[in-house]
Design an enzyme around this catalytic site. Sequence first.
Site, PDB file in Angstrom:
ATOM      1  N   ASP A   1      -5.484   1.039   4.078  1.00  0.00           N
ATOM      2  CA  ASP A   1      -4.128  -0.108   4.088  1.00  0.00           C
ATOM      3  C   ASP A   1      -4.824  -1.303   3.420  1.00  0.00           C
ATOM      4  O   ASP A   1      -4.246  -2.249   3.918  1.00  0.00           O
ATOM      5  CB  ASP A   1      -3.928  -0.065   5.524  1.00  0.00           C
ATOM      6  CG  ASP A   1      -2.720  -0.919   5.649  1.00  0.00           C
ATOM      7  OD1 ASP A   1      -1.920  -1.012   4.735  1.00  0.00           O
ATOM      8  OD2 ASP A   1      -2.647  -2.035   6.438  1.00  0.00           O
TER       9      ASP A   1
ATOM     10  N   ASN B   1       0.934  -1.307  -0.020  1.00  0.00           N
ATOM     11  CA  ASN B   1      -0.090  -0.018   0.025  1.00  0.00           C
ATOM     12  C   ASN B   1       0.901   1.191  -0.185  1.00  0.00           C
ATOM     13  O   ASN B   1       1.888   1.180   0.472  1.00  0.00           O
ATOM     14  CB  ASN B   1      -0.881   0.027   1.340  1.00  0.00           C
ATOM     15  CG  ASN B   1      -0.063  -0.020   2.679  1.00  0.00           C
ATOM     16  OD1 ASN B   1       0.390  -1.340   2.561  1.00  0.00           O
ATOM     17  ND2 ASN B   1       0.078   0.979   3.120  1.00  0.00           N
TER      18      ASN B   1
END
Lengths: 336, 183
Positions: A61, A19
Amino acid sequence: MGWIAYDPDLNLIYYGTGNPGPWNHEQRPGDNKWTAGIFARDPDNGAAKWFYQTFPHDEHDYDSVNEIILLDMPVDGQTRKVLIRPDRNGYLYVIDRATGEVLSADAYGPVNSTKAIDLKTGRPILNPEKETKLGQTVRDICPTASGTKDWEPSAFSPRTGLIYVPHANLCMDWENIQVNYISGTPYVGANVRMKAGPGGNRGALTTWDPVKRKAVSEEKEDLPVWSGALVTAGDLVFYGTMEGWFKAVDAKSGELKWQFKTGSGIIGQPVAYRGPDGREYIAILSGVGGWAGAIVAGDLDPKDPTAALGFVGDVPDLKQKTTPGGTLYVFALPPS
Amino acid sequence: MSLRCRRPNRSGTVKLSLAAVVLAATVRAQPLSDLPATESGPLSVAVTTLFPGGGSPPPESPLVKVYQGNPQYISEGRRLFTWYNCYGCHANGGGMGPALMNDQWRYGGRLDQIYASISQGRPNGMPSWAGKLPDAQIWEIAAFVRSLSAPAAPNKGQTSPTPRVGVPPPPIPETPGVQTTPK
């Protein structure tokens, strides 16, 4: 980056990317290209054949490092070379592994952060009520930063045609924080608290039919299932729990066939092998830790639900259920 | 976002910071054995209760009485704790790195010992903030960290915040997600 899968016929390797940082997405406009996606590359020269971004401009995330399973299976009546990805964002993707075309994406656990995956563009359709914001706590976002599942790999059985997906059932509260880049310190930018998802069971082993695109059965677990799954030719599915149970369930019925309490919570991967003596063995590492077990391994304080980037919020009871450990258990199957 | 324009430095803390730099330079210039005890400062604070030959720990820093239990400094320390990314490892006291709210201290839980840990850094990931933060800010962060597990009763000798001449009171941070107790 997580697991790598290889197709010798297409001569491509497949892997996912992490991420973007920081977690406060308002500090990084745009798609944040090449984060949170899947690459197909020619292993001879490294050139990318295709890239599919599972989550452009990630806000929760939802990185893209989970396992990739390569299958040749019928899709709309035609056999296709596909890859299967049970993703952090809660969708189980079926993707044409020659081209990167998304063929289907179905939720395999509770999801409200997005409404669906747009199969034309491949982009998630965001739920505006669950977008994360600066200075505001957005509550009950499902799944969590750790995902409907994290990196713990699923197993596929060619005998049953089913995928056995170990995963969590968690939701979270999230508040973006303005964060400064300071060398040598974490660059996070969010306050997160996780909690049990709908139903209260924090984990499950879901058996998934990739052709029918739906769950066949679900073995609920109290704690998030953070171990990998292993399915054998004897139609047994092995997985571990964070209490320390090492379990074998029937690959067809889901019935519990055997279990053994190890010395610590299990977040390892079951392994099957034939020993030099010709007997078959099943091995598992027992020893809780990682993100999910940080409260035990790091002796964190359960009074702070934001501890361990919010994971302590959903397992404040873990110290009462297991202790730190680190033991390799090997079980021999009866001689045939 | 104009993050880097909102540095929390104020004139008062900058002055203290310069004083600390001068002191540090003085310390480095002399062999430790020549230093009078009063000049060795809070960084000479002991992190253990064991001393060779029956020695005794250095006296508590006089600044402990200034900062400990002071609501103004604790409030400012809490803001700085987020601002300088301390929460990235320690969360809101529960930790991922070491927990700070459980009153268990590897390097001592006295306020000047906490100050020394922040200032000097500690093994396995705790950076040294000496020379990077104004000294007064380190004391404020230490006061906040100490308050996470300190008894709730206020310090009797500290009934009102110590005024800092020419310094406006610190803003109360609007961070509803920052809580040290579970809901």
